[in-house]
Design a protein around this motif. Structure first.
Motif, short mmCIF file in Angstrom:
data_model
loop_
_atom_site.label_atom_id
_atom_site.label_comp_id
_atom_site.label_asym_id
_atom_site.label_seq_id
_atom_site.Cartn_x
_atom_site.Cartn_y
_atom_site.Cartn_z
N GLU A 662 42.54 -3.34 21.53
CA GLU A 662 43.14 -2.30 22.37
C GLU A 662 43.45 -1.05 21.57
O GLU A 662 43.19 0.08 22.02
CB GLU A 662 44.41 -2.85 23.02
CG GLU A 662 45.08 -1.84 23.96
CD GLU A 662 46.31 -2.42 24.63
OE1 GLU A 662 47.08 -1.64 25.23
OE2 GLU A 662 46.51 -3.66 24.55
N ASP A 663 43.96 -1.22 20.36
CA ASP A 663 44.29 -0.05 19.52
C ASP A 663 43.03 0.70 19.13
O ASP A 663 42.99 1.94 19.17
CB ASP A 663 45.04 -0.50 18.27
CG ASP A 663 46.43 -1.06 18.60
OD1 ASP A 663 46.94 -0.73 19.69
OD2 ASP A 663 46.96 -1.82 17.76
N MET A 664 41.99 -0.06 18.75
CA MET A 664 40.75 0.61 18.34
C MET A 664 40.08 1.27 19.54
O MET A 664 39.51 2.37 19.41
CB MET A 664 39.82 -0.42 17.69
CG MET A 664 38.68 0.21 16.90
SD MET A 664 39.23 1.32 15.59
CE MET A 664 40.10 0.17 14.52
N ALA A 665 40.12 0.64 20.71
CA ALA A 665 39.54 1.25 21.90
C ALA A 665 40.28 2.54 22.25
O ALA A 665 39.66 3.54 22.66
CB ALA A 665 39.60 0.27 23.07
N THR A 666 41.60 2.54 22.09
CA THR A 666 42.37 3.76 22.33
C THR A 666 41.96 4.87 21.37
O THR A 666 41.84 6.04 21.74
CB THR A 666 43.88 3.47 22.19
OG1 THR A 666 44.24 2.44 23.11
CG2 THR A 666 44.70 4.71 22.45
N LYS A 667 41.73 4.49 20.10
CA LYS A 667 41.29 5.47 19.10
C LYS A 667 39.92 6.04 19.47
O LYS A 667 39.68 7.25 19.32
CB LYS A 667 41.24 4.81 17.72
CG LYS A 667 40.93 5.78 16.60
CD LYS A 667 41.99 6.86 16.48
CE LYS A 667 41.66 7.85 15.40
NZ LYS A 667 42.68 8.93 15.31
N VAL A 668 39.03 5.19 19.99
CA VAL A 668 37.70 5.66 20.40
C VAL A 668 37.82 6.66 21.55
O VAL A 668 37.13 7.69 21.58
CB VAL A 668 36.82 4.45 20.80
CG1 VAL A 668 35.54 4.93 21.48
CG2 VAL A 668 36.49 3.61 19.59
N LEU A 669 38.72 6.39 22.50
CA LEU A 669 38.92 7.33 23.61
C LEU A 669 39.43 8.67 23.09
O LEU A 669 39.00 9.74 23.57
CB LEU A 669 39.91 6.74 24.61
CG LEU A 669 39.42 5.53 25.43
CD1 LEU A 669 40.55 4.96 26.26
CD2 LEU A 669 38.25 5.93 26.32
N GLU A 670 40.31 8.65 22.11
CA GLU A 670 40.81 9.89 21.53
C GLU A 670 39.70 10.66 20.82
O GLU A 670 39.62 11.88 20.93
CB GLU A 670 41.95 9.58 20.56
CG GLU A 670 43.19 9.01 21.22
CD GLU A 670 44.24 8.59 20.20
OE1 GLU A 670 43.96 8.74 18.99
OE2 GLU A 670 45.32 8.12 20.61
#
Length: 1044
Positions: A662-670
């Motif tokens: 979830e944290d890495m996916a959030t970083k990808v969205l950013e």
């Protein structure tokens, strides 16, 4: 341009303890062969042991001018001179010349000693084989794959085949057979090379490469490439003035006051046959008849003109160091030699004093690399990983591009998004320039280099003369000072002047020189230099590259060094060298590490090569999470490069099995909200982003929606996120923004809104499951559009629907939604192979349902009438079929639609009936539904007579309708040949009570009376028939015949 670095490819050096000054050296098979300066003694040293101890020594029969070693057969071949006559000799079993083994046998080629000396125990001895030639040999070469020998003479090349002759059960000897002569016109080679059928010739300024190609027996060979017939030698005699006829020379060649230099010329492939050099073949081997024809294929021709601006005189502009270099990638070298396999790549190398060239000869002929030397090169040797060059005072180590060429031949995935390799056109580099004094000769074996150094005699005499003058000058000054100190003027008397002119120290100097040890005064040395391991050199180059990375992360020198390190490992892994499993594993790990380093470099780039980050990261074995973390560390302040965005985009869009946290996916969205916001709908739809927080993803998509006109894909993506959140109201709002047809285009643009692929499995998304329950028509239409636009294969679509319906009421393998998909695809598709496959599958489903093996209460999207009206593969039902199975008939399990669809397919033009015949075995013909299918199939196969029998037996009321529809044209005769006799016989048996048969018989009589003349009709009537029954039809036939 050649990049120059200061790496350390050499590990150690040792001096070989040679007693006499070497004249020639060569090496091979782990041994060093040293020919003394006198040319008559050969010493062999072991390169694989510390200190290079002496193995053996033996004398040659003449003064050796040239020496070569063959790994296959482990023999030496020499060109020797004795009494001003040149000989070619081969030395076999030379290892038997070790201690206490001094027997030597001398014989001619082909003359084996079979006398009493071999009848008892076999004698181990060295053999010297005298090889006779018509012309004096000038040069020679051994094939590294077969051990065959090529000898260059002034007007021809001679090929000798290496053979092993068995003399007894315990003893076999090597021998040669002269098998082929290549007669040359207008060429005298100074060097030759021979490998796997390739023949390379070199003169002072020209290089020619040809290949000997085996052809079928009696195949036609044209012109000068044909085998030499008996009457051709006189006509094709060697022209002494052939040089004048070659392209580039002028008639002024004959004038003594002029000399015209030829121009530079390069001919590759088939163009090389116009080079002006004629080659005529002559078979001389005893196996010539069985080998078939051989033709000469010209591969490469290169001619140089002396360049006055290169710093060399015209006399110095000569080619040297000709070498054919094979490279194997499929197996180790020893296995390849034993099985005589073709090498993966073949390279040729040749050098001028200041420039050298490497060409690739296999598949396509092209220039691979050009090397520029800062000073005059004396000799060069090419290996799999390096090019070694000696100048007068330096050993230079250059990188080569052979592995880059071989990688592309060996693996078709190179230069795709899957794999990458540095281009062979990349600029070469000098890894090391090691200083030596007076380098003379160079040879190479395995990971060892042998150098011969010798001080220049003229320079040594000049130094001695200068030292002597300095000493005499000091003597003169000393005596003059002594005479002046005692009051004598040296110039006052002639006797004092005569005294000062003499040197009193000359005799002392001479005596001191004569007492010095010999090993101190000699001016030559023989060095053996070992190369470092590939892993050690790789690590040094990577460490070297970090200097450039620290000063300039975008530096091309950093990429160049990492590419060189990568190619080193590539060559080591490609050539399948004999490594221990642990060392091979270390090489593989280092190779993946080098891929990661190159991926890091290209991920920072914003230029055209940034796309290479994707294949290099894939080859590195790193996960997407690992790559993101590496780039987050590297690009903390400078921002993310286009190469990284390119990698991330493709990794997310491709079907991967990795799910980001979830944290890495959030970083990808950013990252994408800043770098490429338009890609956010595709990123959110990726299966790797399933753990992304839907609220955060919706926030980014809402910002994107507010920045411009909403797209269909964006609306579908937001609807999908609303479903994940359980917000059905927002879902309906987004779905109502566009019509269903426009939504189909949105699914084409982003298929992952519906389906996720995980290896061989296909998983439907939450949106697809919702559409299954609410809008199955839209779902089927979307999957049809994906298939027709090559977004999904047929097999994947079938797995998709099977998985989608797995948790529904239908638990069988062919749910109704899948059948709906097949029917819709049959309407839309235009590919014949797919159409036939669909027709078979649908027929199978329909038959299964009719026979009650596959029952479902789910209603189909399209009825039989819909398919007949919309699809050309479904035909209108024949009239007699409707009689057999009327719409109101009560069929088992009420599968009226499935029966009518199957009948419609059989009435259509496309279904191949023979493909479904095995399926009919499960369908009984006892009821009208099964009977209709069997009769339709039999009729389409041309079996009308059996169909008539079946209808008369089970459903005679349909026979006339069947006959009117089917018995036409060439089948018309069946009315009186088959149908009339059958009805006549059945009516006779049953009498007038069977009104159906009687009515059918009367209709048949009417048709027959119309088609036949009275005599034919009369012959057809039964002898026992009732006259008043047949008479009206006979009268009608006669009247019609009179009218016509």
């Amino acid at each position: 341009m050649v990049h120059v670095y200061n790496c350390h490819p050499f590990a150690s050096q040792q001096i070989v303890a040679v007693e006499q000054e070497p004249g020639l050296v060569c090496c091979g098979g782990g041994a060093l062969f040293v020919v003394s300066a006198g040319g008559c003694k050969i010493e062999v040293y072991d390169l694989q042991r510390e200190g290079c101890p002496l193995i053996c020594r033996f004398s040659s029969m003449g003064s050796v001018h040239s020496i070569r070693h063959s790994a296959v057969g482990n023999y030496l071949v020499t060109i020797e001179e004795k009494n001003k006559v040149t000989y070619l000799r081969a030395y076999t079993n030379w290892r038997y010349q070790a201690a206490e083994k001094t027997r030597v046998g001398v014989r001619l080629l082909g003359h084996l000693l079979r006398g009493s000396s071999f009848r008892c125990a076999p004698k181990e001895q060295m053999e010297i084989i005298e090889i006779p030639l018509f012309e004096p040999p000038l040069c020679m070469a051994c094939c590294p794959l077969t051990g065959d020998l090529l000898v260059g003479c002034s007007k021809s090349l001679v090929v000798f085949s290496l053979k092993r002759q068995t003399l007894s059960e315990q003893l076999s000897v090597l021998d040669f057979e002269r098998v082929l002569i290549l007669h040359l016109q207008g060429w005298s080679p100074s060097q030759v090379a021979f490998c796997c059928g390739y023949v390379a010739l070199q003169s002072d300024i020209e290089v020619l490469v040809v290949k000997l190609m085996h052809q079928q027996k009696n195949s036609q060979a044209t012109g000068e490439h044909a085998l030499l017939p008996d009457d051709t030698m006189n006509e094709a005699g060697l022209d002494e003035d052939a040089e004048m006829k070659k392209d580039g020379f002028s008639p002024l060649y004959e004038q003594k006051n002029f000399f015209v230099f030829p121009k530079h010329q390069e001919m590759l492939g088939s163009e090389a046959q116009d080079c002006g050099v004629s080659i005529v073949l002559e078979w001389t081997g005893i196996e010539a008849e069985s080998l078939g024809d051989i033709s000469v294929v010209y591969v490469l021709y290169r001619r140089f003109a002396p360049d006055f601006f290169e710093g060399c005189s015209v006399e110095e502009t000569r080619l040297h160091s000709l070498q054919l270099h094979p490279l194997f990638t499929d197996t180790d070298e020893e296995t390849t030699i034993s099985k005589c396999r073709e090498p993966t790549c073949m390279f040729i190398f040749f050098s001028l004093p200041n420039t050298s060239y490497i060409y690739s000869l296999k598949n396509s002929v092209e220039l691979v690399s050009t090397y520029q030397y800062p000073e005059k090169a004396l000799q060069s040797v090419l290996s799999d990983q390096f090019l070694y060059v000696i100048t007068r005072n330096a050993l230079q180590c250059f990188t080569v591009r052979c592995s880059a060429v071989a990688a592309r031949v060996d693996d078709p995935y190179v230069d795709t998004t899957v794999k990458a390799c540095p281009p062979f056109t990349m600029e070469v580099c000098a890894l090391r320039i090691q200083l030596f004094i007076g380098l003379k000769l160079l040879c190479h074996d395995g990971n060892q280099i042998v150098l011969l150094t010798a001080a220049d005699v003229d320079r040594r005499e000049d130094m001695d003369r200068s030292n002597r003058k300095n000493i005499e000058s000091r003597e003169h000054r000393t005596l003059t000072d002594i005479l002046v100190a005692v009051g004598l003027e040296p110039s006052s008397t002639a006797a004092l002047e005569n005294l000062l002119s003499r040197s009193f120290l000359c005799r002392k100097i001479s005596m001191s020189k004569s007492t010095e040890p010999a090993d101190i005064v000699h001016g030559w040395n023989l060095y053996v230099i070992s190369s470092v391991s590939t892993l050690q050199l790789y690590r040094e180059i990577v460490e070297y590259s970090r200097r450039y990375e620290q000063s300039s992360p975008m530096s091309q020198s950093c990429v160049h060094l990492l590419s060189e390190a990568h190619l080193l490992l590539q060559a080591a892994l490609l050539t399948r060298q004999t490594y221990e499993p642990e060392e091979r594993a270390q090489l593989q790990d280092a190779f993946q590490e080098s891929c990661a380093h190159l991926g890091d470099c290209f991920s920072r780039f914003d230029q055209k090569d940034c796309h290479l980050a994707l294949p290099y990261y894939k080859m590195s074995g790193l996960s997407v999470t690992d790559v993101i973390e590496r780039n987050m560390t590297m690009c903390r302040f400078s921002g993310y490069g286009k190469g990284f965005i390119f990698f991330l985009k493709h990794s997310l869009f491709e079907e991967t099995v990795e799910e980001l946290s979830e944290d890495m996916a959030t970083k990808v969205l950013e990252i994408f909200s800043v770098a490429e916001p338009a890609q956010l709908p595709h990123v959110v739809s990726s299966p790797s982003m399933l753990r992304a927080d839907p609220d955060i993803a919706m926030t980014h998509l809402t910002q994107l929606e507010g920045s411009g006109a909403p797209s269909i894909t964006l609306s579908l993506c937001m609807a999908s996120l609303a479903l994940r959140k359980g917000d059905l109201h927002s879902y309906r709002q987004q779905m109502d923004c566009h019509a269903e047809m426009m939504q189909v285009y949105g699914f084409i643009e982003e298929p992952k809104l519906l389906v996720h692929s995980r290896g061989k499995s296909v998983l439907p998304t939450e949106l697809a499951r919702h559409l299954r329950d609410s809008q199955e028509g839209l779902l089927v239409a979307a999957v049809i559009a994906l298939h027709e636009n090559s977004k999904i294969r047929l097999k994947e679509a079938e797995l998709f629907f099977q998985e989608l319906c797995r948790d529904g009421a239908e638990v069988h393998s062919s749910p109704q939604l899948l059948v709906d998909f097949w029917e819709a695809l049959l309407v839309a598709s235009s590919h014949d192979s797919i159409i036939q496959e669909l027709l078979f599958r649908l027929s199978s489903i329909y038959i299964d349902r009719i026979t009650c093996r596959d029952h479902s209460a789910v209603k189909a999207l399209k009825t039989a009438e819909d398919l007949i009206n919309s699809c050309s593969h479904y035909g209108m039902l024949y009239p007699w079929v409707s009689i057999l199975t009327p719409v109101q008939s009560n069929i088992t399990h009420d599968h009226q639609e499935d029966l009518h669809k199957l009948q419609s397919l059989l009435c259509g033009p496309s279904l191949e009936v023979s493909s479904i015949l095995p399926l009919l075995e499960q369908l009984s013909d006892t009821d009208n539904s099964g009977l209709s299918v069997h009769v339709l199939c039999a009729t389409k196969l041309g079996q009308h007579e059996s169909s008539i029998d079946r209808l008369l037996e089970h459903c005679p009321q349909a026979i006339i309708s069947y006959a009117n529809h089917e018995l036409q044209n060439d089948k018309l005769c069946l009315w009186w040949q088959k149908l009339f006799p059958e009805l006549c016989e059945r009516t006779r048996k049953l009498g007038n009570d069977n009104t159906i048969l009687l009515s059918a018989f009367k209709e048949t009589l009417h048709v027959v009376s119309v088609e036949l003349n009275p005599l034919e009709f009369l012959d057809l009537l039964p002898d026992d028939g009732t006259a008043h029954f047949f008479l009206p039809h006979l009268l009608e036939c006669s009247q019609r015949n009179l009218m016509t």
